[in-house]
Design a protein around this motif. Structure first.
Motif, PDB file in Angstrom:
ATOM      1  N   LYS A   4     128.858  47.048  95.449  1.00  0.00           N
ATOM      2  CA  LYS A   4     127.695  47.841  94.927  1.00  0.00           C
ATOM      3  C   LYS A   4     126.751  47.159  93.640  1.00  0.00           C
ATOM      4  CE  LYS A   4     126.500  52.336  92.141  1.00  0.00           C
ATOM      5  NZ  LYS A   4     127.705  53.658  91.719  1.00  0.00           N
ATOM      6  N   LYS A   5     127.465  46.117  92.670  1.00  0.00           N
ATOM      7  CA  LYS A   5     126.697  45.655  91.559  1.00  0.00           C
ATOM      8  C   LYS A   5     126.132  44.647  92.506  1.00  0.00           C
ATOM      9  CE  LYS A   5     129.829  46.048  87.829  1.00  0.00           C
ATOM     10  NZ  LYS A   5     129.999  45.362  86.752  1.00  0.00           N
ATOM     11  N   LEU A   6     126.856  43.718  93.446  1.00  0.00           N
ATOM     12  CA  LEU A   6     125.735  42.268  94.025  1.00  0.00           C
ATOM     13  C   LEU A   6     124.654  43.461  94.414  1.00  0.00           C
ATOM     14  CD1 LEU A   6     125.678  39.443  94.714  1.00  0.00           C
ATOM     15  CD2 LEU A   6     126.990  40.728  96.947  1.00  0.00           C
ATOM     16  N   PHE A   7     124.726  44.265  94.844  1.00  0.00           N
ATOM     17  CA  PHE A   7     122.563  44.921  95.537  1.00  0.00           C
ATOM     18  C   PHE A   7     122.482  45.058  94.275  1.00  0.00           C
ATOM     19  CE2 PHE A   7     120.808  48.943  96.163  1.00  0.00           C
ATOM     20  CZ  PHE A   7     120.257  49.008  97.631  1.00  0.00           C
ATOM     21  N   TYR A   8     123.026  46.077  93.591  1.00  0.00           N
ATOM     22  CA  TYR A   8     121.747  45.902  92.173  1.00  0.00           C
ATOM     23  C   TYR A   8     121.277  44.534  91.381  1.00  0.00           C
ATOM     24  CZ  TYR A   8     122.513  51.113  91.595  1.00  0.00           C
ATOM     25  OH  TYR A   8     122.819  51.953  92.147  1.00  0.00           O
ATOM     26  N   VAL A   9     121.879  43.644  91.930  1.00  0.00           N
ATOM     27  CA  VAL A   9     121.191  42.398  91.351  1.00  0.00           C
ATOM     28  C   VAL A   9     120.779  41.909  92.377  1.00  0.00           C
ATOM     29  CG1 VAL A   9     122.125  39.077  91.186  1.00  0.00           C
ATOM     30  CG2 VAL A   9     124.042  41.254  90.063  1.00  0.00           C
ATOM     31  N   ILE A  14     114.898  40.539  93.286  1.00  0.00           N
ATOM     32  CA  ILE A  14     113.618  40.487  94.501  1.00  0.00           C
ATOM     33  C   ILE A  14     112.345  41.388  93.608  1.00  0.00           C
ATOM     34  CG2 ILE A  14     112.554  42.025  96.069  1.00  0.00           C
ATOM     35  CD1 ILE A  14     115.293  41.345  97.719  1.00  0.00           C
ATOM     36  N   VAL A  15     112.805  42.201  93.041  1.00  0.00           N
ATOM     37  CA  VAL A  15     111.651  43.235  92.450  1.00  0.00           C
ATOM     38  C   VAL A  15     110.916  42.286  91.291  1.00  0.00           C
ATOM     39  CG1 VAL A  15     112.278  45.203  93.263  1.00  0.00           C
ATOM     40  CG2 VAL A  15     113.077  44.955  90.907  1.00  0.00           C
ATOM     41  N   VAL A  16     111.659  41.815  90.465  1.00  0.00           N
ATOM     42  CA  VAL A  16     111.769  40.783  89.285  1.00  0.00           C
ATOM     43  C   VAL A  16     110.336  39.858  90.118  1.00  0.00           C
ATOM     44  CG1 VAL A  16     111.497  38.949  88.198  1.00  0.00           C
ATOM     45  CG2 VAL A  16     113.365  40.992  87.283  1.00  0.00           C
ATOM     46  N   GLY A  17     110.687  39.453  90.657  1.00  0.00           N
ATOM     47  CA  GLY A  17     109.512  38.550  91.779  1.00  0.00           C
ATOM     48  C   GLY A  17     108.674  39.208  91.447  1.00  0.00           C
ATOM     49  N   ALA A  30     102.808  45.575  88.109  1.00  0.00           N
ATOM     50  CA  ALA A  30     103.656  44.570  88.048  1.00  0.00           C
ATOM     51  C   ALA A  30     104.640  46.167  86.943  1.00  0.00           C
ATOM     52  CB  ALA A  30     102.920  43.631  86.261  1.00  0.00           C
ATOM     53  N   PHE A  31     104.078  46.697  86.410  1.00  0.00           N
ATOM     54  CA  PHE A  31     105.186  47.759  85.600  1.00  0.00           C
ATOM     55  C   PHE A  31     105.573  48.485  86.607  1.00  0.00           C
ATOM     56  CE2 PHE A  31     105.383  52.313  83.669  1.00  0.00           C
ATOM     57  CZ  PHE A  31     106.010  51.325  82.880  1.00  0.00           C
ATOM     58  N   PRO A  32     105.782  49.272  87.568  1.00  0.00           N
ATOM     59  CA  PRO A  32     106.717  49.835  88.438  1.00  0.00           C
ATOM     60  C   PRO A  32     107.906  48.727  88.868  1.00  0.00           C
ATOM     61  CG  PRO A  32     104.801  50.028  89.646  1.00  0.00           C
ATOM     62  CD  PRO A  32     104.778  49.321  88.594  1.00  0.00           C
ATOM     63  N   LEU A  35     110.241  47.956  85.506  1.00  0.00           N
ATOM     64  CA  LEU A  35     111.279  49.230  85.148  1.00  0.00           C
ATOM     65  C   LEU A  35     111.920  49.478  86.550  1.00  0.00           C
ATOM     66  CD1 LEU A  35     110.754  50.838  83.129  1.00  0.00           C
ATOM     67  CD2 LEU A  35     109.939  52.494  85.255  1.00  0.00           C
ATOM     68  N   LEU A  36     112.083  49.233  87.010  1.00  0.00           N
ATOM     69  CA  LEU A  36     113.395  48.873  88.220  1.00  0.00           C
ATOM     70  C   LEU A  36     113.815  48.010  88.089  1.00  0.00           C
ATOM     71  CD1 LEU A  36     114.438  50.290  90.834  1.00  0.00           C
ATOM     72  CD2 LEU A  36     113.221  49.067  92.458  1.00  0.00           C
ATOM     73  N   ALA A  37     113.622  46.497  88.381  1.00  0.00           N
ATOM     74  CA  ALA A  37     114.216  45.504  87.494  1.00  0.00           C
ATOM     75  C   ALA A  37     115.188  45.691  86.436  1.00  0.00           C
ATOM     76  CB  ALA A  37     113.669  44.317  87.379  1.00  0.00           C
ATOM     77  N   SER A  38     114.974  46.767  85.672  1.00  0.00           N
ATOM     78  CA  SER A  38     115.564  46.495  84.276  1.00  0.00           C
ATOM     79  C   SER A  38     116.129  47.673  84.462  1.00  0.00           C
ATOM     80  CB  SER A  38     114.503  47.483  83.369  1.00  0.00           C
ATOM     81  OG  SER A  38     114.975  47.640  82.153  1.00  0.00           O
TER      82      SER A  38
END
Length: 138
Positions: A4-9, A14-17, A30-32, A35-38
């Protein structure tokens, strides 16, 4: 639990990129993504979350909103224009689906009303920013 943690990482990276691309490309919001990356980094790793919240990308796009102060007028306008352009493409492509156009129009209207009336507008050089920064340093 590790899976689960690996999935979140992975999702967070991906979403930071995508968020970084959205910061420079006018049609990609960029915003959504940021926010998802955070959220993903907060769920996966304290170290990654700290790293992400200290990046310039986070500070320029999310920090004031996450802290509950609001967004600058420039950021709000950029988000609303981007979403309007993207939804316009979908709206134009749904010429044979009137119900889809109505739903998309309602979502767009809610989006505009939310950003205009629910998200507080702050000045770019807001003194609250400096006060919050000073508190963090102490």
């Amino acid at each position: 639990m590790k899976l689960k943690k690996l999935f979140y990482v992975v999702i967070g990276c991906i979403v930071v990129g995508l968020g970084a691309l959205g910061a420079v490309l006018p049609l990609l919001p960029a915003f959504p993504f940021l926010l998802l990356a955070s959220y993903c980094f907060a769920k996966s790793s304290e170290r990654l979350h700290k790293w992400f919240t200290n990046t310039r990308l986070y500070k320029n796009n999310l920090e004031s909103y996450v802290q509950g102060r609001g967004m600058t007028r420039k950021t709000k306008i950029r988000i609303m224009v981007t979403v309007t352009l993207l939804m316009s493409v979908g709206f134009l492509m749904m010429d044979q689906v009137p119900v889809g156009r109505i739903v998309l129009g309602c979502v767009w209207l809610f989006h505009i009303l939310y950003f205009c009336f629910r998200v507080k507008t702050i000045k770019a050089d807001c003194p609250e920013t400096y006060t919050a920064d000073r508190r963090n340093l102490q």
